[in-house]
Design a protein around this motif. Structure first.
Motif, PDB file in Angstrom:
ATOM      1  N   VAL A 325       0.943  -1.313  -0.143  1.00  0.00           N
ATOM      2  CA  VAL A 325      -0.088   0.182   0.016  1.00  0.00           C
ATOM      3  C   VAL A 325       0.933   1.185   0.107  1.00  0.00           C
ATOM      4  O   VAL A 325       0.753   2.111  -0.903  1.00  0.00           O
ATOM      5  N   ALA A 326       1.874   1.263   0.918  1.00  0.00           N
ATOM      6  CA  ALA A 326       2.710   2.555   0.986  1.00  0.00           C
ATOM      7  C   ALA A 326       3.550   2.794  -0.157  1.00  0.00           C
ATOM      8  O   ALA A 326       3.695   4.022  -0.669  1.00  0.00           O
ATOM      9  N   ILE A 327       3.832   1.721  -1.009  1.00  0.00           N
ATOM     10  CA  ILE A 327       4.909   2.008  -2.187  1.00  0.00           C
ATOM     11  C   ILE A 327       3.978   2.332  -3.327  1.00  0.00           C
ATOM     12  O   ILE A 327       4.256   3.278  -4.022  1.00  0.00           O
ATOM     13  N   THR A 328       2.520   1.913  -3.259  1.00  0.00           N
ATOM     14  CA  THR A 328       1.642   2.405  -4.338  1.00  0.00           C
ATOM     15  C   THR A 328       1.237   3.832  -4.159  1.00  0.00           C
ATOM     16  O   THR A 328       1.523   4.561  -5.083  1.00  0.00           O
ATOM     17  N   ILE A 329       1.071   4.375  -3.287  1.00  0.00           N
ATOM     18  CA  ILE A 329       0.841   5.647  -2.651  1.00  0.00           C
ATOM     19  C   ILE A 329       1.936   6.739  -2.962  1.00  0.00           C
ATOM     20  O   ILE A 329       1.732   7.567  -3.600  1.00  0.00           O
ATOM     21  N   MET A 330       3.237   6.267  -2.475  1.00  0.00           N
ATOM     22  CA  MET A 330       4.372   7.108  -2.767  1.00  0.00           C
ATOM     23  C   MET A 330       4.806   7.115  -4.129  1.00  0.00           C
ATOM     24  O   MET A 330       5.221   8.110  -4.536  1.00  0.00           O
ATOM     25  N   GLY A 331       4.349   5.987  -5.002  1.00  0.00           N
ATOM     26  CA  GLY A 331       4.675   6.129  -6.315  1.00  0.00           C
ATOM     27  C   GLY A 331       3.850   7.211  -7.059  1.00  0.00           C
ATOM     28  O   GLY A 331       4.318   7.849  -7.951  1.00  0.00           O
ATOM     29  N   ILE A 332       2.579   7.089  -6.645  1.00  0.00           N
ATOM     30  CA  ILE A 332       1.682   7.873  -7.329  1.00  0.00           C
ATOM     31  C   ILE A 332       2.118   9.624  -6.924  1.00  0.00           C
ATOM     32  O   ILE A 332       2.041  10.589  -7.934  1.00  0.00           O
ATOM     33  N   GLY A 333       2.360   9.767  -5.624  1.00  0.00           N
ATOM     34  CA  GLY A 333       2.893  11.047  -5.311  1.00  0.00           C
ATOM     35  C   GLY A 333       4.280  11.637  -5.986  1.00  0.00           C
ATOM     36  O   GLY A 333       4.143  12.787  -6.263  1.00  0.00           O
ATOM     37  N   THR A 334       4.946  10.687  -6.119  1.00  0.00           N
ATOM     38  CA  THR A 334       6.277  10.859  -7.026  1.00  0.00           C
ATOM     39  C   THR A 334       5.938  11.450  -8.237  1.00  0.00           C
ATOM     40  O   THR A 334       6.507  12.536  -8.788  1.00  0.00           O
ATOM     41  N   ALA A 335       4.790  10.849  -9.061  1.00  0.00           N
ATOM     42  CA  ALA A 335       4.640  11.033 -10.383  1.00  0.00           C
ATOM     43  C   ALA A 335       3.916  12.479 -10.558  1.00  0.00           C
ATOM     44  O   ALA A 335       4.419  13.389 -11.234  1.00  0.00           O
ATOM     45  N   LEU A 336       3.159  12.766  -9.421  1.00  0.00           N
ATOM     46  CA  LEU A 336       2.347  14.046  -9.404  1.00  0.00           C
ATOM     47  C   LEU A 336       3.704  15.188  -9.063  1.00  0.00           C
ATOM     48  O   LEU A 336       3.395  16.141  -9.795  1.00  0.00           O
ATOM     49  N   PHE A 337       4.335  15.051  -8.145  1.00  0.00           N
ATOM     50  CA  PHE A 337       5.390  16.045  -7.927  1.00  0.00           C
ATOM     51  C   PHE A 337       6.412  16.394  -9.195  1.00  0.00           C
ATOM     52  O   PHE A 337       6.491  17.554  -9.252  1.00  0.00           O
ATOM     53  N   MET A 338       6.575  15.037  -9.803  1.00  0.00           N
ATOM     54  CA  MET A 338       7.693  15.345 -10.798  1.00  0.00           C
ATOM     55  C   MET A 338       6.757  15.791 -11.996  1.00  0.00           C
ATOM     56  O   MET A 338       7.458  16.858 -12.918  1.00  0.00           O
ATOM     57  N   PHE A 340       3.638  17.431 -12.488  1.00  0.00           N
ATOM     58  CA  PHE A 340       2.808  18.822 -12.290  1.00  0.00           C
ATOM     59  C   PHE A 340       2.924  19.864 -11.327  1.00  0.00           C
ATOM     60  O   PHE A 340       2.401  20.419 -10.481  1.00  0.00           O
ATOM     61  N   PRO A 341       4.371  20.025 -10.892  1.00  0.00           N
ATOM     62  CA  PRO A 341       4.485  20.846  -9.639  1.00  0.00           C
ATOM     63  C   PRO A 341       4.291  22.431 -10.334  1.00  0.00           C
ATOM     64  O   PRO A 341       3.992  23.002  -9.368  1.00  0.00           O
ATOM     65  N   HIS A 342       4.252  22.965 -11.505  1.00  0.00           N
ATOM     66  CA  HIS A 342       3.749  24.291 -11.534  1.00  0.00           C
ATOM     67  C   HIS A 342       2.224  24.368 -11.211  1.00  0.00           C
ATOM     68  O   HIS A 342       1.926  25.408 -10.961  1.00  0.00           O
ATOM     69  N   ILE A 343       1.580  23.435 -11.681  1.00  0.00           N
ATOM     70  CA  ILE A 343       0.110  23.677 -11.486  1.00  0.00           C
ATOM     71  C   ILE A 343      -0.298  23.588 -10.087  1.00  0.00           C
ATOM     72  O   ILE A 343      -1.104  24.160  -9.342  1.00  0.00           O
ATOM     73  N   LEU A 344       0.506  22.609  -9.117  1.00  0.00           N
ATOM     74  CA  LEU A 344       0.282  22.378  -7.767  1.00  0.00           C
ATOM     75  C   LEU A 344       0.668  23.861  -6.860  1.00  0.00           C
ATOM     76  O   LEU A 344       0.035  24.229  -6.230  1.00  0.00           O
ATOM     77  N   LEU A 345       1.916  24.583  -7.521  1.00  0.00           N
ATOM     78  CA  LEU A 345       1.995  25.727  -6.892  1.00  0.00           C
ATOM     79  C   LEU A 345       1.186  26.833  -7.292  1.00  0.00           C
ATOM     80  O   LEU A 345       0.976  27.662  -6.475  1.00  0.00           O
ATOM     81  N   SER A 346       0.500  26.797  -8.383  1.00  0.00           N
ATOM     82  CA  SER A 346      -0.309  27.725  -8.954  1.00  0.00           C
ATOM     83  C   SER A 346      -1.342  28.010  -7.941  1.00  0.00           C
ATOM     84  O   SER A 346      -2.038  28.872  -7.770  1.00  0.00           O
TER      85      SER A 346
END
Length: 451
Positions: A325-338, A340-346
């Motif tokens: 479960v943890a590796i799945t969640i963290m893998g998704i988190g890594t993809a989002l931060f890698m 779409f960072p500009h969208i998250l910051l906006s």
């Protein structure tokens, strides 16, 4: 005399048990993380100075959370182990003593809030506006923190008995109330005065007390933990057992205060935008990390109960489910931060300078997410079995031995962009240390265990 009925933590199939125990906590923590993000978004739209002030105030708020969470983890671990060993009297004593300790802790932080809030904020800056806003936020959060202490202890008491549904309701209710109150008090809607960061702090403590009322109600209804006056009287051995796990957890969390304080001090040397970006990152990463911490919380009583009941196969099965479960969640988190960072910051009304700094920061920091997820799961094993000091050693090493020196050296000799690599370096080193501790515990305590 009727035999004591076996708790579900000792008999229910592990995959469904871990998920049923963890999912409500993960969901409530997601709501809490959403609150953290929305709260910061409201504050950032008030002003960048306000966001910076709240970020500077966060280390002291983190220390408050450290003591409340650390004590509650100690109660949770002890209570679940006693239930596993069928020692109901000691389990109830753990719950009552935990509530007494929470009141004592609140009194200490209320004193700090009354007399030392301004001193703390002034350590970072001599800007009068930042000092005023930061002091307002810290003092309110500390002085009125009784609700936080009682709420968290009660939630962990319920979780220790296998009840994760009611803690989800409690935490989600508080977060939703907070989200609703934030814009009203920050911006002065519906006839309320425009209070800025003071409004954010008031919304926070009011919501905490709403959660506390619910928490007390559900604890009083719990059939396994029936508290009497004698349960609240501090007993030396019970307090010692609580803090055997609790103090290492408090130190682990409190080190975060030292770390964030130090990083804020380093970052403000580059710009206030760098501090604001770090504050944004901290809120956003909570949306990824909070579910994994919820998984950790759900695993601790399962591990503790089965350790007390001498069921090693159920302990190892719990770890395996947690890792997936943890590796799945963290893998998704890594993809989002890698990606779409500009969208998250906006979302936080970030300036072009903040977006430029934040894009690099979020991509480089997220490189260590999966390693962090594995470490968090294995730490649940240490805490559930009562070896909290291993978690403490791991946390001290990760933050003070690996992360902080790397951040200082990279920032000073290479630059701000390189500084963010320090997070990946620390997670990788911490992961290696955690694996070493896990192998040691497995070989000496789990593999040799007999029912």
């Amino acid at each position: 005399m009727q035999p004591v009925q076996e708790n579900k933590m000792g008999v229910k199939p592990i995959p469904s048990l871990v998920l049923s125990m963890s999912f409500p906590i993960m969901l409530s923590m997601l709501v809490q993380a959403l609150y953290n993000i929305v709260d910061s978004m409201f504050v950032s739209h008030y002003s960048q100075q306000a966001l910076t002030a709240v970020t500077l105030a966060f280390p002291m708020q983190n220390l408050l959370i450290a003591v409340s969470v650390g004590t509650s983890v100690g109660v949770n671990s002890l209570l679940s182990r006693k239930l596993g060993a069928k020692d109901i009297t000691s389990a109830r004593k753990a719950a009552g003593n935990g509530l007494t300790l929470s009141v004592i802790s609140w009194a200490f932080f209320a004193f700090i809030g009354l007399f030392f809030s301004k001193t703390f904020v002034s350590f970072f800056t001599n800007d009068p506006e930042l000092i005023t806003m930061g002091t307002q936020y810290i003092s309110i959060c500390l002085i009125f923190s009784l609700g936080l202490f009682i709420d968290i202890i009660c939630e962990r008491i319920l979780q220790g008995t296998g009840d994760t549904i009611h803690p989800m309701i409690i935490q989600s209710t508080g977060a939703i109330v907070n989200i609703l109150l934030d814009p009203i008090l920050i911006f002065g809607l519906f006839g309320m005065p425009r209070m800025g960061v003071m409004g954010a702090a008031i919304a926070t403590v009011f919501a905490q007390h709403i959660s506390t009322v619910l928490a007390i109600y559900y604890v009083r209804r719990n059939k396994e933990i029936v508290l009497k006056k004698s349960s609240f009287r501090l007993e030396k051995q019970t307090v010692k057992d609580i803090y055997a796990v609790g103090i290492p957890t408090i130190i682990m969390q409190a080190i975060g205060t030292i770390l964030i304080t130090s990083l804020n001090k380093i970052l403000i040397g580059f710009s206030t935008s760098a501090v604001a970006v770090f504050g944004i990152y901290f809120r956003l990463q909570s949306f990824i990390f909070m579910p994994v911490f919820g998984l950790n919380t759900g695993m601790i009583p399962v591990i503790g109960y089965n350790y007390g009941a001498r069921k090693p196969k159920r302990i190892t099965a719990t770890i395996k489910v947690g890792l997936v479960v943890a590796i799945t969640i963290m893998g998704i988190g890594t993809a989002l931060f890698m990606l779409f960072p500009h969208i998250l910051l906006s979302w936080f009304d970030a300036t072009p300078e903040m977006i430029a700094i934040g894009t690099v920061a979020m991509q480089r920091i997220s490189m260590g997410f999966v390693f962090a997820g594995v470490s968090i799961v294995l730490i649940a094993l240490f805490q559930g079995m009562g070896y909290g000091y291993l978690s403490m050693i791991n946390s001290v090493s990760r933050q003070l031995v690996f992360l902080l020196p790397a951040a200082y050296l990279l920032g000073k000799y290479v630059g701000l962009d390189a500084l963010w690599y320090s997070f990946f370096i620390s997670e990788l080193a911490s992961f290696t240390l955690t694996l070493y501790f896990f192998r040691k515990i497995y070989k000496t305590k789990i593999k040799t265990m007999t029912a």
